[in-house]
Design a protein around this motif. Structure first.
Motif, PDB file in Angstrom:
ATOM      1  N   UNK A 125      23.312  25.089 -17.625  1.00  0.00           N
ATOM      2  CA  UNK A 125      24.544  25.928 -16.997  1.00  0.00           C
ATOM      3  C   UNK A 125      25.411  26.487 -17.943  1.00  0.00           C
ATOM      4  N   UNK A 126      25.999  25.625 -18.664  1.00  0.00           N
ATOM      5  CA  UNK A 126      27.183  26.311 -19.645  1.00  0.00           C
ATOM      6  C   UNK A 126      26.589  27.238 -20.657  1.00  0.00           C
ATOM      7  N   UNK A 127      25.522  26.798 -21.286  1.00  0.00           N
ATOM      8  CA  UNK A 127      24.842  27.750 -22.101  1.00  0.00           C
ATOM      9  C   UNK A 127      24.411  29.120 -21.534  1.00  0.00           C
ATOM     10  N   UNK A 128      23.822  29.058 -20.253  1.00  0.00           N
ATOM     11  CA  UNK A 128      23.453  30.110 -19.764  1.00  0.00           C
ATOM     12  C   UNK A 128      24.533  30.916 -19.041  1.00  0.00           C
ATOM     13  N   UNK A 129      25.614  30.409 -18.380  1.00  0.00           N
ATOM     14  CA  UNK A 129      26.719  31.250 -18.013  1.00  0.00           C
ATOM     15  C   UNK A 129      27.321  31.804 -19.158  1.00  0.00           C
ATOM     16  N   UNK A 171      20.686  44.089 -31.095  1.00  0.00           N
ATOM     17  CA  UNK A 171      21.737  42.997 -30.992  1.00  0.00           C
ATOM     18  C   UNK A 171      21.602  42.095 -32.060  1.00  0.00           C
ATOM     19  N   UNK A 172      22.446  41.923 -32.818  1.00  0.00           N
ATOM     20  CA  UNK A 172      22.620  40.775 -33.841  1.00  0.00           C
ATOM     21  C   UNK A 172      23.120  39.496 -33.098  1.00  0.00           C
ATOM     22  N   UNK A 173      22.538  38.301 -33.320  1.00  0.00           N
ATOM     23  CA  UNK A 173      22.971  37.287 -32.844  1.00  0.00           C
ATOM     24  C   UNK A 173      23.237  36.137 -33.966  1.00  0.00           C
ATOM     25  N   UNK A 174      24.731  35.884 -34.349  1.00  0.00           N
ATOM     26  CA  UNK A 174      24.840  35.071 -35.250  1.00  0.00           C
ATOM     27  C   UNK A 174      24.889  33.443 -34.771  1.00  0.00           C
ATOM     28  N   UNK A 175      24.135  32.669 -35.299  1.00  0.00           N
ATOM     29  CA  UNK A 175      23.878  31.260 -34.747  1.00  0.00           C
ATOM     30  C   UNK A 175      22.992  31.113 -33.677  1.00  0.00           C
ATOM     31  N   UNK A 176      21.629  31.436 -33.782  1.00  0.00           N
ATOM     32  CA  UNK A 176      20.597  31.809 -32.876  1.00  0.00           C
ATOM     33  C   UNK A 176      20.149  30.637 -32.398  1.00  0.00           C
ATOM     34  N   UNK A 177      20.092  29.429 -32.887  1.00  0.00           N
ATOM     35  CA  UNK A 177      19.260  28.259 -32.872  1.00  0.00           C
ATOM     36  C   UNK A 177      20.185  27.274 -31.883  1.00  0.00           C
ATOM     37  N   UNK A 178      21.203  27.569 -31.686  1.00  0.00           N
ATOM     38  CA  UNK A 178      22.245  26.502 -30.753  1.00  0.00           C
ATOM     39  C   UNK A 178      21.931  26.813 -29.257  1.00  0.00           C
ATOM     40  N   UNK A 179      22.569  26.076 -28.484  1.00  0.00           N
ATOM     41  CA  UNK A 179      22.382  26.175 -26.891  1.00  0.00           C
ATOM     42  C   UNK A 179      22.842  27.777 -26.630  1.00  0.00           C
ATOM     43  N   UNK A 180      23.740  28.346 -26.862  1.00  0.00           N
ATOM     44  CA  UNK A 180      24.126  29.828 -26.393  1.00  0.00           C
ATOM     45  C   UNK A 180      22.990  30.668 -27.067  1.00  0.00           C
ATOM     46  N   UNK A 186      20.150  30.121 -28.241  1.00  0.00           N
ATOM     47  CA  UNK A 186      18.656  30.064 -27.497  1.00  0.00           C
ATOM     48  C   UNK A 186      18.616  30.644 -26.148  1.00  0.00           C
ATOM     49  N   UNK A 187      19.527  30.947 -25.163  1.00  0.00           N
ATOM     50  CA  UNK A 187      19.646  31.580 -24.201  1.00  0.00           C
ATOM     51  C   UNK A 187      19.733  32.765 -24.128  1.00  0.00           C
ATOM     52  N   UNK A 188      20.767  33.241 -25.033  1.00  0.00           N
ATOM     53  CA  UNK A 188      20.957  34.667 -25.191  1.00  0.00           C
ATOM     54  C   UNK A 188      19.633  35.594 -25.722  1.00  0.00           C
ATOM     55  N   UNK A 189      19.025  34.953 -26.812  1.00  0.00           N
ATOM     56  CA  UNK A 189      17.810  35.629 -27.189  1.00  0.00           C
ATOM     57  C   UNK A 189      17.011  35.813 -25.970  1.00  0.00           C
ATOM     58  N   UNK A 190      16.682  34.810 -25.223  1.00  0.00           N
ATOM     59  CA  UNK A 190      15.591  34.904 -24.098  1.00  0.00           C
ATOM     60  C   UNK A 190      16.193  35.904 -23.003  1.00  0.00           C
ATOM     61  N   UNK A 226      26.912  42.844 -31.549  1.00  0.00           N
ATOM     62  CA  UNK A 226      26.857  41.826 -32.314  1.00  0.00           C
ATOM     63  C   UNK A 226      27.412  40.605 -31.463  1.00  0.00           C
ATOM     64  N   UNK A 227      26.586  39.673 -31.196  1.00  0.00           N
ATOM     65  CA  UNK A 227      27.208  38.359 -30.703  1.00  0.00           C
ATOM     66  C   UNK A 227      27.435  37.295 -31.796  1.00  0.00           C
ATOM     67  N   UNK A 228      28.699  37.044 -32.098  1.00  0.00           N
ATOM     68  CA  UNK A 228      28.958  36.043 -33.002  1.00  0.00           C
ATOM     69  C   UNK A 228      29.327  34.755 -32.423  1.00  0.00           C
ATOM     70  N   UNK A 229      28.603  33.701 -32.562  1.00  0.00           N
ATOM     71  CA  UNK A 229      28.585  32.392 -31.888  1.00  0.00           C
ATOM     72  C   UNK A 229      29.081  31.255 -32.724  1.00  0.00           C
ATOM     73  N   UNK A 230      29.082  31.462 -34.043  1.00  0.00           N
ATOM     74  CA  UNK A 230      29.773  30.376 -34.758  1.00  0.00           C
ATOM     75  C   UNK A 230      30.022  30.873 -35.913  1.00  0.00           C
ATOM     76  N   UNK A 231      31.128  30.461 -36.827  1.00  0.00           N
ATOM     77  CA  UNK A 231      31.307  31.074 -38.230  1.00  0.00           C
ATOM     78  C   UNK A 231      31.740  32.357 -38.201  1.00  0.00           C
ATOM     79  N   UNK A 232      32.463  32.691 -37.143  1.00  0.00           N
ATOM     80  CA  UNK A 232      32.835  34.300 -37.144  1.00  0.00           C
ATOM     81  C   UNK A 232      34.014  34.494 -38.141  1.00  0.00           C
TER      82      UNK A 232
END
Length: 337
Positions: A126-130, A152-161, A163-167, A219-225
């Motif tokens: 739920x949280x990551x999908x939302x 789209x560039x996703x920074x931090x692709x292996x975390x919960x968010x 992982x869903x965002x890529x999909x 660009x989606x920056x998910x960590x280390x912005x």
């Protein structure tokens, strides 16, 4: 009822950092569901709240912002669910959390649990999908089925968010997806999630994107912005859009003016915190995600089930989350009977 919480903020290594205790049964508001919690997951927000937000004097604060379970009671104005329904949801930052036997939650931010997943695995979504859905389709403004010729560039692709965002980006849009990862296991994971290209966020993002001959619009920056921001501004195309979910202490916002870049924050708790007019969109969104899981469009991002909820196992889950090395999602089952 059993619950797990903390009496004072601080490091997870402290004695009694999380404790099991008896809490009163939640009282329901008119739109509330009383859910018997059968699975939960741990997110970065759990760690942030526990380490920095002290409970009121003499109180034990219950956290937890993902759950799946079965409805046992409903409030007077509930119309979307009934007793016995299996549900999943991310909860409300302003109310007691899901790390308990029973939990009260507004039906308008709850979805039907995917039938193809068990409770703990469903609680990983739920949280990551939302967050991922709102970031992609609302913050960045991408439309389903659009994005051909864009990236789209996703920074931090292996975390919960991530992982869903890529999909979501690969399954529901035509965007080319570049995701970052820095270890062999995380590189393999983001490829499994569907990324077209993988680059290393510990090396020059600018040079790697140039080597790919890709100038992303999004660009989606998910960590280390904070550390990546100058590179993001350099590599993104003019009039592009940056969205982030982390908490940088300082950004040179004036640096985005020459390229006329747009900038957004995504925070999935906003709708419930402020009781927005469109709060029900999270109910609609989660039902859509549930259907996408059941038809195989989205695959599970859960990589580890730590067993039944207990103070000891919850402390281990927090420690793993703090390590920054969790791939996908860690989950736990409900309390042992």
């Amino acid at each position: 009822m059993k619950a797990i919480g903390y009496k004072q903020s601080g490091p997870i290594t402290a004695v009694g950092a999380l404790v099991e205790f008896e809490a009163p049964k939640p009282e329901l508001r008119s739109h509330d569901l009383l859910v018997e919690v059968k699975g939960i997951s741990v997110n970065p927000v759990d760690v942030k709240v526990r380490s920095a937000m002290a409970p009121e004097a003499g109180q034990t604060k219950v956290i937890g912002y993902d759950a799946a379970g079965v409805i046992r009671e409903v409030g007077s104005d509930v119309s979307r669910f009934k007793v016995g329904d299996a549900v999943f949801y991310a909860g409300d930052l302003t109310r007691p959390g899901t790390n308990a036997e029973l939990h009260a939650v507004d039906e308008r931010i709850v979805g039907k649990k995917p039938t193809s997943l068990g409770f703990a695995e469903a609680a990983g979504f739920p949280l990551t999908s939302i967050t991922a859905w709102e970031l992609l389709f609302e913050s960045l403004g991408v439309k389903e089925g659009s994005g051909e010729g864009e990236s789209l560039l996703i920074i931090g692709g292996a975390g919960g968010v991530g992982s869903v965002l890529i999909q979501l980006a690969k399954q529901l849009t035509d965007l080319t997806v570049v995701a970052t990862a820095s270890r062999p296991d995380t590189v393999e994971w983001v490829k499994q999630m569907g990324a077209d290209h993988v680059i290393n966020h510990r090396e020059s993002l600018v040079d790697q994107m140039k080597a790919l001959e890709i100038e992303p619009r999004y660009v989606a920056s998910l960590n280390g912005t904070e550390g990546h921001f100058p590179a993001i501004v350099e590599l993104i195309q003019p009039r592009g859009h940056i969205a982030l979910i982390d908490d940088p202490q300082g950004l040179d916002i004036n640096s985005i003016k020459p390229k006329a870049l747009s900038f957004s924050w995504e925070f999935m708790f906003t709708r419930s915190m402020f009781q927005t007019d469109d709060i029900e969109q999270q109910h609609v969104l989660l039902n859509r995600v549930s259907a996408l899981i059941d038809d195989g469009t989205l695959i599970s991002t859960v990589t580890n089930n730590l067993g039944a909820m207990s103070a000891e196992m919850m402390q281990e889950a927090h420690a793993q989350q703090e390590s920054g090395r969790v791939i996908g999602k860690n989950v736990l089952d409900g309390f042992d009977s």
